[in-house]
Design a protein around this motif. Structure first.
Motif, mmCIF file in Angstrom:
data_model
loop_
_atom_site.group_PDB
_atom_site.id
_atom_site.type_symbol
_atom_site.label_atom_id
_atom_site.label_comp_id
_atom_site.label_asym_id
_atom_site.label_seq_id
_atom_site.Cartn_x
_atom_site.Cartn_y
_atom_site.Cartn_z
ATOM 1 N N PHE A 6 99.047 -9.165 -82.325
ATOM 2 C CA PHE A 6 99.555 -9.806 -81.104
ATOM 3 C C PHE A 6 100.637 -10.788 -81.539
ATOM 4 C CE2 PHE A 6 99.280 -13.427 -78.030
ATOM 5 C CZ PHE A 6 99.758 -12.761 -76.915
ATOM 6 N N ARG A 7 101.893 -10.471 -81.175
ATOM 7 C CA ARG A 7 103.017 -11.337 -81.518
ATOM 8 C C ARG A 7 103.880 -11.579 -80.284
ATOM 9 N NH1 ARG A 7 104.812 -8.208 -87.085
ATOM 10 N NH2 ARG A 7 102.857 -8.593 -88.229
ATOM 11 N N VAL A 8 104.551 -12.718 -80.273
ATOM 12 C CA VAL A 8 105.363 -13.118 -79.128
ATOM 13 C C VAL A 8 106.700 -13.656 -79.623
ATOM 14 C CG1 VAL A 8 105.423 -14.488 -77.008
ATOM 15 C CG2 VAL A 8 103.215 -13.785 -77.966
ATOM 16 N N LYS A 37 101.969 -9.900 -64.842
ATOM 17 C CA LYS A 37 101.808 -10.778 -63.682
ATOM 18 C C LYS A 37 101.667 -12.228 -64.118
ATOM 19 C CE LYS A 37 98.596 -11.706 -59.866
ATOM 20 N NZ LYS A 37 98.153 -13.016 -60.400
ATOM 21 N N ASP A 38 100.837 -12.484 -65.110
ATOM 22 C CA ASP A 38 100.562 -13.841 -65.545
ATOM 23 C C ASP A 38 101.788 -14.495 -66.189
ATOM 24 O OD1 ASP A 38 98.567 -15.708 -65.343
ATOM 25 O OD2 ASP A 38 97.693 -15.289 -67.294
ATOM 26 N N ILE A 39 102.444 -13.763 -67.090
ATOM 27 C CA ILE A 39 103.574 -14.334 -67.827
ATOM 28 C C ILE A 39 104.816 -14.389 -66.952
ATOM 29 C CG2 ILE A 39 105.080 -13.997 -69.827
ATOM 30 C CD1 ILE A 39 102.648 -12.787 -71.262
ATOM 31 N N ASN A 40 105.004 -13.397 -66.088
ATOM 32 C CA ASN A 40 106.155 -13.391 -65.196
ATOM 33 C C ASN A 40 106.149 -14.618 -64.273
ATOM 34 O OD1 ASN A 40 107.217 -12.249 -62.224
ATOM 35 N ND2 ASN A 40 108.502 -11.716 -63.960
ATOM 36 N N GLY A 41 104.961 -15.131 -63.951
ATOM 37 C CA GLY A 41 104.844 -16.299 -63.090
ATOM 38 C C GLY A 41 104.935 -17.622 -63.828
ATOM 39 N N ALA A 45 113.424 -13.966 -71.137
ATOM 40 C CA ALA A 45 112.209 -13.144 -71.121
ATOM 41 C C ALA A 45 111.320 -13.500 -72.307
ATOM 42 C CB ALA A 45 112.565 -11.658 -71.151
ATOM 43 N N ILE A 46 110.077 -13.110 -72.188
ATOM 44 C CA ILE A 46 109.112 -13.185 -73.285
ATOM 45 C C ILE A 46 108.904 -11.771 -73.812
ATOM 46 C CG2 ILE A 46 106.691 -13.562 -73.862
ATOM 47 C CD1 ILE A 46 108.172 -16.158 -73.659
ATOM 48 N N ARG A 47 109.058 -11.612 -75.112
ATOM 49 C CA ARG A 47 108.817 -10.314 -75.749
ATOM 50 C C ARG A 47 107.375 -10.254 -76.235
ATOM 51 N NH1 ARG A 47 112.171 -5.683 -76.193
ATOM 52 N NH2 ARG A 47 111.800 -4.585 -78.131
ATOM 53 N N LEU A 48 106.602 -9.310 -75.694
ATOM 54 C CA LEU A 48 105.234 -9.088 -76.127
ATOM 55 C C LEU A 48 105.179 -7.916 -77.091
ATOM 56 C CD1 LEU A 48 102.777 -9.422 -73.114
ATOM 57 C CD2 LEU A 48 103.131 -11.011 -74.996
ATOM 58 N N CYS A 49 104.493 -8.105 -78.193
ATOM 59 C CA CYS A 49 104.331 -7.037 -79.186
ATOM 60 C C CYS A 49 102.843 -6.911 -79.517
ATOM 61 C CB CYS A 49 105.126 -7.352 -80.450
ATOM 62 S SG CYS A 49 106.914 -7.477 -80.196
ATOM 63 N N LEU A 50 102.258 -5.756 -79.222
ATOM 64 C CA LEU A 50 100.846 -5.533 -79.484
ATOM 65 C C LEU A 50 100.640 -4.187 -80.165
ATOM 66 C CD1 LEU A 50 100.927 -6.734 -76.205
ATOM 67 C CD2 LEU A 50 98.549 -7.057 -76.864
ATOM 68 N N GLU A 81 107.490 -4.904 -75.166
ATOM 69 C CA GLU A 81 108.283 -4.958 -73.946
ATOM 70 C C GLU A 81 108.661 -6.388 -73.593
ATOM 71 O OE1 GLU A 81 106.306 -4.953 -69.850
ATOM 72 O OE2 GLU A 81 105.166 -3.425 -70.938
ATOM 73 N N ASP A 82 109.745 -6.515 -72.824
ATOM 74 C CA ASP A 82 110.215 -7.806 -72.343
ATOM 75 C C ASP A 82 109.633 -8.073 -70.957
ATOM 76 O OD1 ASP A 82 111.751 -8.107 -74.603
ATOM 77 O OD2 ASP A 82 113.585 -7.356 -73.683
ATOM 78 N N ILE A 83 109.082 -9.271 -70.773
ATOM 79 C CA ILE A 83 108.601 -9.697 -69.468
ATOM 80 C C ILE A 83 109.561 -10.759 -68.950
ATOM 81 C CG2 ILE A 83 106.706 -10.748 -68.189
ATOM 82 C CD1 ILE A 83 104.798 -9.611 -70.237
ATOM 83 N N PRO A 84 110.331 -10.464 -67.900
ATOM 84 C CA PRO A 84 111.340 -11.412 -67.406
ATOM 85 C C PRO A 84 110.709 -12.665 -66.818
ATOM 86 C CG PRO A 84 111.134 -9.558 -65.906
ATOM 87 C CD PRO A 84 110.300 -9.225 -67.099
ATOM 88 N N LEU A 85 111.423 -13.789 -66.946
ATOM 89 C CA LEU A 85 110.979 -15.075 -66.433
ATOM 90 C C LEU A 85 111.938 -15.543 -65.348
ATOM 91 C CD1 LEU A 85 110.180 -16.788 -69.864
ATOM 92 C CD2 LEU A 85 108.639 -15.468 -68.408
ATOM 93 N N ARG A 86 111.410 -15.942 -64.188
ATOM 94 C CA ARG A 86 112.253 -16.288 -63.054
ATOM 95 C C ARG A 86 112.005 -17.706 -62.544
ATOM 96 N NH1 ARG A 86 110.370 -11.006 -62.021
ATOM 97 N NH2 ARG A 86 112.012 -9.422 -62.114
#
Length: 302
Positions: free
Chosen positions: A226-228, A58-62, A248-253, A293-298
């Motif tokens: 925690f990598r991005v 929610k936070d990164i998608n926004g 998108a932002i790729r989050l790796c945890l 996972e990838d978090i899409p950016l709009r």
């Protein structure tokens, strides 16, 4: 002659058998209780991971929500550099391999604060009529018009440049009681301060720091990695030239789930897109959840 009763030896034998049986039942019960507790803790932690990911998505998608066009740039913030980032002309930036323990993610999002109308926005059309869009962060409906008494930021529909809020063809966003868009700058980072006792050695807390707040918000504990990375639709990298290519932002945890176990198991040793993981030998006594996972950016297109 028929013997009556039992002898002392027979009584002792019966007592030994009963003691052994009781001991076996006790140890079996203790093992069952211990395994039940471990499984319950594991299930709870799996749920906690999903709650964390929902919040992060929610936070990164926004990212870029309510941000004017002159700030839609990729920055190169320094580690622990939230104040400088908040005053820059950037909407997103990565600081890699920071002393805090990993990568740090920086971005702007007017919906990131838990203000009453966070997530709400309005459109003033060509005739001057106002329509409500979005929903509050609490999932409630937004007001029919921009709330009186709150600070607003307005963008031209076509150019996304700052505009007069009474002008037609305008996007209207609320900043609540905040006066600067820099107050909505966010930093995600790792810290080993106040780490819970049940966390494995070499792990961290994942924190969210919002510019202007005195205290960072704890997001998750027992995070090992925690990598991005940026994703441009074809490849993943720690840098990107044109923000219009950012998809998108790729989050790796790598996150611990549950407490220390009685048996060892090998933890994951690498991500698909975020590189290898240096394994601490003590981590083999814990269960781990690998998240990638990838978090899409709009909201970041110019």
């Amino acid at each position: 002659m028929r013997r009556k009763g039992i002898t002392l030896v027979e009584l002792l034998v019966v007592m030994v058998i009963v003691a052994l049986s009781a001991g076996g039942i006790f140890f079996a019960y203790r093992s069952l209780v211990k395994e039940t507790i471990r499984q319950s803790l594991f299930a709870k932690n799996e749920q906690d991971v999903e709650v964390l990911l929902t919040s992060l998505r929610k936070d990164i998608n926004g990212m870029g929500f309510g941000v004017p066009v002159d700030r839609l740039n990729v920055g190169t913030p320094a580690c622990d550099g939230l104040t400088a980032f908040s005053g820059s002309n950037s909407v997103v930036g990565l600081a890699l391999n920071c002393p805090s323990g990993g990568d740090e993610l920086y971005f702007l999002n007017l919906a990131t604060r838990s203000l009453r109308n966070s997530g709400c926005w309005w459109v003033r059309d060509g005739s001057g009529n106002v329509a409500t869009e979005g929903r509050r962060w609490t999932l409630e409906d937004c007001p029919n018009s921009p709330p009186a008494g709150e600070n607003l930021i307005c963008l031209d529909v076509a150019s996304k440049a700052i505009a007069n809020c009474n002008s037609p063809n305008t996007l209207i966003f609320t900043m609540g009681d905040r006066t600067s868009i820099g107050d909505f700058a966010v930093r995600y980072y790792l810290s080993n301060t106040n780490l819970p006792r049940e966390c494995a050695p070499g792990t961290f807390n994942l924190l969210k720091q919002v510019n202007g707040d005195a205290v960072a918000q704890p997001i998750a504990s027992c995070v090992a990695v925690f990598r991005v990375r940026y994703f441009d639709g074809q490849s993943y990298d720690a840098t990107i030239g044109d923000i219009n290519n950012l998809r998108a932002i790729r989050l790796c945890l790598l996150m611990q789930v549950g407490g220390r176990m009685d048996t060892q198991m090998d933890p994951p040793n690498g991500f698909e897109q975020c590189g290898n993981i240096v394994i601490n030998p003590e981590w083999r006594w814990y269960r781990w959840k690998l998240v990638e996972e990838d978090i899409p950016l709009r909201n970041i297109r110019r």
